[in-house]
Design an enzyme around this catalytic site. Structure first.
Site, PDB file in Angstrom:
ATOM      1  N   ARG A 217      16.408   9.239  40.829  1.00 44.63           N
ATOM      2  CA  ARG A 217      15.411  10.318  40.700  1.00 44.63           C
ATOM      3  C   ARG A 217      15.324  10.705  39.238  1.00 44.63           C
ATOM      4  NH1 ARG A 217      12.148  12.348  44.199  1.00 44.63           N
ATOM      5  NH2 ARG A 217      12.027  10.328  45.160  1.00 44.63           N
TER       6      ARG A 217
ATOM      7  N   LYS B 251      13.959  22.986  58.315  1.00 43.89           N
ATOM      8  CA  LYS B 251      13.550  24.373  58.518  1.00 43.89           C
ATOM      9  C   LYS B 251      12.683  24.529  59.768  1.00 43.89           C
ATOM     10  CE  LYS B 251      13.538  24.843  53.487  1.00 43.89           C
ATOM     11  NZ  LYS B 251      12.690  25.018  52.276  1.00 43.89           N
TER      12      LYS B 251
ATOM     13  N   ARG C 203       3.889  38.065  56.233  1.00 44.64           N
ATOM     14  CA  ARG C 203       2.922  37.196  55.573  1.00 44.64           C
ATOM     15  C   ARG C 203       2.709  36.064  56.556  1.00 44.64           C
ATOM     16  NH1 ARG C 203       6.184  36.174  50.228  1.00 44.64           N
ATOM     17  NH2 ARG C 203       4.453  34.881  49.627  1.00 44.64           N
TER      18      ARG C 203
ATOM     19  N   PRO D  84      13.975  32.072  55.454  1.00 47.70           N
ATOM     20  CA  PRO D  84      14.155  30.922  56.345  1.00 47.70           C
ATOM     21  C   PRO D  84      14.372  29.558  55.692  1.00 47.70           C
ATOM     22  CG  PRO D  84      12.350  32.300  57.053  1.00 47.70           C
ATOM     23  CD  PRO D  84      12.681  32.699  55.668  1.00 47.70           C
ATOM     24  N   GLU D  85      15.602  29.303  55.311  1.00 46.08           N
ATOM     25  CA  GLU D  85      16.033  27.955  54.970  1.00 46.08           C
ATOM     26  C   GLU D  85      16.922  27.488  56.128  1.00 46.08           C
ATOM     27  OE1 GLU D  85      17.455  27.500  50.919  1.00 46.08           O
ATOM     28  OE2 GLU D  85      16.329  29.253  50.294  1.00 46.08           O
TER      29      GLU D  85
ATOM     30  N   ARG E  14       9.482  27.754  40.515  1.00 50.93           N
ATOM     31  CA  ARG E  14      10.272  28.785  41.191  1.00 50.93           C
ATOM     32  C   ARG E  14      11.305  29.318  40.216  1.00 50.93           C
ATOM     33  NH1 ARG E  14       9.900  27.390  46.485  1.00 50.93           N
ATOM     34  NH2 ARG E  14      10.353  29.556  46.862  1.00 50.93           N
TER      35      ARG E  14
END
Length: 267
Positions: free
Chosen positions: A157, A59, A118, A2-3, A256
């Site tokens: 950034r 999301k 989950r 789910p993105e 990740r």
DNA sequence: AGTACCACCTGACGGC
DNA sequence: TGCCGTCAGGTGGTAC
């Protein structure tokens, strides 16, 4: 999955199945996903109403429920493993009811089920969608942000561009999988510094981001249906790069695993 | 501001 | 077959 593209597909699914049906009740066999409400609380809010419209931000999926006092919306977030199933009568044999966490019962015997093996995910309700988005600190939706806004956010950034793309407070909707795809198609390494990219490259990343998210929705997030040249179906260590024939590699980024092609991604 | 962990949960997979 | 560690597309909290 789910993105943003996955949630957009869920949104369309819900909109095509579950609007304008009277809600008889709600069950929550997996109350752990409920945040800031309870099974009975959610039931009290939704019972007697009907879903009338849907909206996705990043999301998150909001489902407006009308027919009672005041504006109320169901809020869904799918964590890492969540999805929706709608059925009339009983669940078909393929429906994983063991992991059903929230079930909305419509009059006439139809059901909308939020399934999440989950129990990492979130189901709640709000009377103020905008306020909810603000409280969560979500940035603009990845499909809504314009080019200049995107460049401004990325500029200055100091961290890795991949973590910036995945930072929901900057841009909402991109996660680990699609950030890999976007960087692959932009020719940028996951560990490049966002602020080092320069305006031209950042504008390209923005364009690629929109194209990738749109294509993923069109493909209904099925890797088999993706256009040629996409990394996603080959997102496996050592697989053949769909563009240069080199080998797909991995690195750790923000805790990740990032998949990339060293040959195609040099920026 | 950025990073590095830990936690929340469950299931799948590889190694022994 | 069983046990164990590791990993998985999410977010949120803490501490440095």
């Amino acid at each position: 999955m789910p993105e943003l593209p996955d949630v957009e597909v869920f949104r369309r699914y819900l909109a095509s199945t579950s609007l304008h049906k009277k809600i008889d009740g709600v069950e929550a066999p997996g109350p752990r996903v409920l945040k800031g409400t309870s099974p009975s609380g959610l039931g009290r809010v939704l019972k007697g109403r009907e879903f009338t419209s849907t909206r996705r931000h990043g999301k998150y999926l909001f489902v407006r429920a009308d027919g009672g006092g005041g504006a109320k919306s169901l809020v869904l977030h799918f964590g890492m493993t969540g999805y929706l199933e709608y059925f009339e009568g009983g669940p078909g044999p393929g429906v994983d009811m063991d992991h059903a966490r929230v079930v909305v019962d419509f009059s006439g015997g139809a059901h909308l089920v939020y399934i999440a093996p989950r129990q990492i995910g979130l189901v709640t309700w709000t009377g103020d969608e905008e306020g909810f988005i603000e409280e969560k600190g979500l940035g603009p939706d990845a499909m809504e942000i314009d080019r200049d806004g995107f460049v401004e956010l990325m500029r200055g950034r100091r961290g890795d561009v991949k973590s910036a793309l995945m930072d929901q407070s900057l841009i909402a909707g991109v996660g680990n999988i699609y950030s890999d795809e976007i960087l692959f198609q932009s020719g940028v390494r996951p560990d490049a510094k966002a602020g080092d990219l320069g305006g031209k490259k950042l504008r390209e990343v923005h364009r690629v981001m929109r194209r990738v998210l749109k294509a993923a929705v069109k493909a209904r997030v099925d890797p088999e249906r993706f256009p040629r040249g996409y990394l996603l179906p080959r997102r496996v260590e050592g697989a053949e790069c769909p563009r240069c024939g080199g080998r797909v590699k991995t690195m750790k980024a923000v805790g990740r695993t990032a998949y990339y092609c060293p040959g195609c991604q040099k920026g």
